[in-house]
Design a protein around this motif. Structure first.
Motif, PDB file in Angstrom:
ATOM      1  N   VAL A  46     -19.802 -45.347  15.503  1.00  0.00           N
ATOM      2  CA  VAL A  46     -19.120 -43.692  15.064  1.00  0.00           C
ATOM      3  C   VAL A  46     -18.999 -43.382  17.110  1.00  0.00           C
ATOM      4  CG1 VAL A  46     -20.147 -41.707  14.869  1.00  0.00           C
ATOM      5  CG2 VAL A  46     -20.093 -43.326  12.964  1.00  0.00           C
ATOM      6  N   CYS A  47     -20.210 -43.437  17.768  1.00  0.00           N
ATOM      7  CA  CYS A  47     -19.637 -43.145  19.115  1.00  0.00           C
ATOM      8  C   CYS A  47     -18.656 -43.952  19.825  1.00  0.00           C
ATOM      9  CB  CYS A  47     -21.480 -43.494  19.492  1.00  0.00           C
ATOM     10  SG  CYS A  47     -22.324 -42.175  18.936  1.00  0.00           S
ATOM     11  N   ILE A  48     -18.773 -45.510  19.205  1.00  0.00           N
ATOM     12  CA  ILE A  48     -17.600 -46.320  20.182  1.00  0.00           C
ATOM     13  C   ILE A  48     -16.192 -44.843  19.534  1.00  0.00           C
ATOM     14  CG2 ILE A  48     -16.156 -48.039  19.517  1.00  0.00           C
ATOM     15  CD1 ILE A  48     -18.735 -49.441  19.734  1.00  0.00           C
ATOM     16  N   VAL A  49     -15.974 -44.868  18.320  1.00  0.00           N
ATOM     17  CA  VAL A  49     -15.238 -44.159  17.937  1.00  0.00           C
ATOM     18  C   VAL A  49     -15.019 -42.392  18.074  1.00  0.00           C
ATOM     19  CG1 VAL A  49     -14.099 -42.942  16.146  1.00  0.00           C
ATOM     20  CG2 VAL A  49     -14.726 -45.292  15.514  1.00  0.00           C
ATOM     21  N   THR A  50     -15.839 -42.337  18.616  1.00  0.00           N
ATOM     22  CA  THR A  50     -15.758 -40.297  19.441  1.00  0.00           C
ATOM     23  C   THR A  50     -15.459 -41.144  20.848  1.00  0.00           C
ATOM     24  OG1 THR A  50     -18.414 -40.881  20.172  1.00  0.00           O
ATOM     25  CG2 THR A  50     -17.480 -39.196  18.071  1.00  0.00           C
ATOM     26  N   MET A  64      -8.826 -33.967  16.932  1.00  0.00           N
ATOM     27  CA  MET A  64      -8.961 -34.739  18.015  1.00  0.00           C
ATOM     28  C   MET A  64     -11.158 -33.963  17.291  1.00  0.00           C
ATOM     29  SD  MET A  64      -8.081 -37.165  18.251  1.00  0.00           S
ATOM     30  CE  MET A  64      -6.535 -37.765  18.126  1.00  0.00           C
ATOM     31  N   GLY A  65     -10.592 -33.086  17.898  1.00  0.00           N
ATOM     32  CA  GLY A  65     -11.889 -31.675  17.805  1.00  0.00           C
ATOM     33  C   GLY A  65     -12.749 -31.462  16.753  1.00  0.00           C
ATOM     34  N   VAL A  66     -11.646 -31.595  15.317  1.00  0.00           N
ATOM     35  CA  VAL A  66     -12.967 -31.931  13.897  1.00  0.00           C
ATOM     36  C   VAL A  66     -13.129 -33.210  13.991  1.00  0.00           C
ATOM     37  CG1 VAL A  66     -12.292 -31.898  11.821  1.00  0.00           C
ATOM     38  CG2 VAL A  66     -10.900 -30.021  12.684  1.00  0.00           C
ATOM     39  N   LEU A  67     -12.542 -34.345  14.617  1.00  0.00           N
ATOM     40  CA  LEU A  67     -13.166 -35.506  13.867  1.00  0.00           C
ATOM     41  C   LEU A  67     -14.498 -35.448  15.456  1.00  0.00           C
ATOM     42  CD1 LEU A  67     -10.373 -37.559  14.120  1.00  0.00           C
ATOM     43  CD2 LEU A  67     -11.108 -37.498  12.662  1.00  0.00           C
ATOM     44  N   LEU A  68     -14.460 -34.659  16.027  1.00  0.00           N
ATOM     45  CA  LEU A  68     -15.550 -34.587  17.563  1.00  0.00           C
ATOM     46  C   LEU A  68     -16.571 -33.505  16.523  1.00  0.00           C
ATOM     47  CD1 LEU A  68     -14.702 -34.276  20.730  1.00  0.00           C
ATOM     48  CD2 LEU A  68     -15.636 -36.640  19.728  1.00  0.00           C
ATOM     49  N   ILE A  69     -16.762 -33.079  15.939  1.00  0.00           N
ATOM     50  CA  ILE A  69     -17.814 -32.379  14.751  1.00  0.00           C
ATOM     51  C   ILE A  69     -18.032 -33.114  14.112  1.00  0.00           C
ATOM     52  CG2 ILE A  69     -18.038 -30.688  13.362  1.00  0.00           C
ATOM     53  CD1 ILE A  69     -16.170 -28.606  15.094  1.00  0.00           C
ATOM     54  N   ILE A  70     -16.868 -33.956  13.519  1.00  0.00           N
ATOM     55  CA  ILE A  70     -17.783 -35.341  12.428  1.00  0.00           C
ATOM     56  C   ILE A  70     -18.317 -35.937  12.966  1.00  0.00           C
ATOM     57  CG2 ILE A  70     -16.745 -36.817  10.572  1.00  0.00           C
ATOM     58  CD1 ILE A  70     -14.479 -34.701   9.827  1.00  0.00           C
ATOM     59  N   GLY A  72     -20.380 -35.901  15.501  1.00  0.00           N
ATOM     60  CA  GLY A  72     -21.705 -35.528  15.938  1.00  0.00           C
ATOM     61  C   GLY A  72     -22.746 -35.106  15.162  1.00  0.00           C
ATOM     62  N   LEU A  73     -22.201 -35.049  13.495  1.00  0.00           N
ATOM     63  CA  LEU A  73     -22.886 -34.341  12.802  1.00  0.00           C
ATOM     64  C   LEU A  73     -23.634 -35.329  12.422  1.00  0.00           C
ATOM     65  CD1 LEU A  73     -20.500 -31.511  10.582  1.00  0.00           C
ATOM     66  CD2 LEU A  73     -22.971 -31.297  11.763  1.00  0.00           C
ATOM     67  N   LEU A  74     -22.603 -36.661  11.959  1.00  0.00           N
ATOM     68  CA  LEU A  74     -23.030 -38.169  11.600  1.00  0.00           C
ATOM     69  C   LEU A  74     -24.272 -38.976  12.485  1.00  0.00           C
ATOM     70  CD1 LEU A  74     -19.756 -39.914  10.442  1.00  0.00           C
ATOM     71  CD2 LEU A  74     -21.425 -39.063   9.396  1.00  0.00           C
ATOM     72  N   ASN A  75     -24.022 -38.155  13.923  1.00  0.00           N
ATOM     73  CA  ASN A  75     -24.848 -38.700  15.285  1.00  0.00           C
ATOM     74  C   ASN A  75     -26.383 -38.002  14.544  1.00  0.00           C
ATOM     75  OD1 ASN A  75     -23.857 -40.993  16.438  1.00  0.00           O
ATOM     76  ND2 ASN A  75     -24.147 -39.011  17.714  1.00  0.00           N
ATOM     77  N   PHE A  76     -26.568 -37.016  13.629  1.00  0.00           N
ATOM     78  CA  PHE A  76     -27.445 -36.315  13.688  1.00  0.00           C
ATOM     79  C   PHE A  76     -28.185 -37.241  12.386  1.00  0.00           C
ATOM     80  CE2 PHE A  76     -26.437 -32.516  16.131  1.00  0.00           C
ATOM     81  CZ  PHE A  76     -27.149 -32.494  16.928  1.00  0.00           C
ATOM     82  N   LEU A  85     -29.574 -36.059  21.537  1.00  0.00           N
ATOM     83  CA  LEU A  85     -29.066 -35.578  22.941  1.00  0.00           C
ATOM     84  C   LEU A  85     -27.457 -35.348  22.589  1.00  0.00           C
ATOM     85  CD1 LEU A  85     -28.945 -34.563  25.819  1.00  0.00           C
ATOM     86  CD2 LEU A  85     -29.120 -36.971  26.095  1.00  0.00           C
ATOM     87  N   SER A  86     -26.792 -36.463  22.218  1.00  0.00           N
ATOM     88  CA  SER A  86     -25.537 -37.168  21.955  1.00  0.00           C
ATOM     89  C   SER A  86     -24.820 -36.119  21.341  1.00  0.00           C
ATOM     90  CB  SER A  86     -25.642 -38.915  21.570  1.00  0.00           C
ATOM     91  OG  SER A  86     -26.188 -39.104  20.319  1.00  0.00           O
ATOM     92  N   GLY A  87     -25.466 -36.156  20.025  1.00  0.00           N
ATOM     93  CA  GLY A  87     -25.266 -35.538  18.557  1.00  0.00           C
ATOM     94  C   GLY A  87     -24.429 -34.045  19.317  1.00  0.00           C
ATOM     95  N   ILE A  88     -25.756 -33.518  19.797  1.00  0.00           N
ATOM     96  CA  ILE A  88     -25.319 -32.338  20.589  1.00  0.00           C
ATOM     97  C   ILE A  88     -24.184 -32.074  21.659  1.00  0.00           C
ATOM     98  CG2 ILE A  88     -25.890 -29.941  21.749  1.00  0.00           C
ATOM     99  CD1 ILE A  88     -29.264 -31.603  20.824  1.00  0.00           C
ATOM    100  N   LEU A  89     -24.126 -33.237  22.313  1.00  0.00           N
ATOM    101  CA  LEU A  89     -22.875 -33.367  23.671  1.00  0.00           C
ATOM    102  C   LEU A  89     -21.522 -33.335  23.155  1.00  0.00           C
ATOM    103  CD1 LEU A  89     -24.801 -34.522  26.233  1.00  0.00           C
ATOM    104  CD2 LEU A  89     -24.096 -33.148  25.586  1.00  0.00           C
TER     105      LEU A  89
END
Length: 101
Positions: A46-50, A64-70, A72-76, A85-89
């Motif tokens: 997920v982080c490579i994709v983000t 891209m903003g919607v994909l970044l929000i998704i 970040g939620l997947l990180n959590f 930290l990465s999810g919040i950023l």
């Protein structure tokens, strides 16, 4: 863009730390170590994709903003404490991409 890149890098580092913890717990005979290993691989992907999305965010900022929000939620969801930290950023980068003009 910068927040997404920094968040993705922290997420990859958190995923690697989770991999190490999963490997150590597997060596000690813990039963849930396989789920930690799978979650860590998921977060790294997920982080490579983000990271890629953060680099091309100027192409279509809404999508891209919607994909970044998704992402970040997947990180959590996937990694828990290692991905806070990465999810919040990544979430903040996605929200900023959505609200800027």
């Amino acid at each position: 863009m910068v927040l997404g890149i920094i968040g993705s890098i922290f997420g990859i580092i958190g995923g690697i730390i989770a991999l190490v913890v999963g490997t150590i717990s597997s060596g000690l005979g813990e039963t849930d170590s396989g789920s930690i290993f799978g979650q860590a691989i998921g977060v790294i992907l997920v982080c490579i994709v983000t990271l890629i999305i953060s680099c091309i965010i100027n192409k279509n900022r809404i999508a891209m903003g919607v994909l970044l929000i998704i992402g970040g939620l997947l990180n959590f969801i996937l990694i828990g404490g290692f991905g806070i930290l990465s999810g919040i950023l990544i979430l903040v980068a996605g929200v900023i991409a959505l609200i800027r003009k």
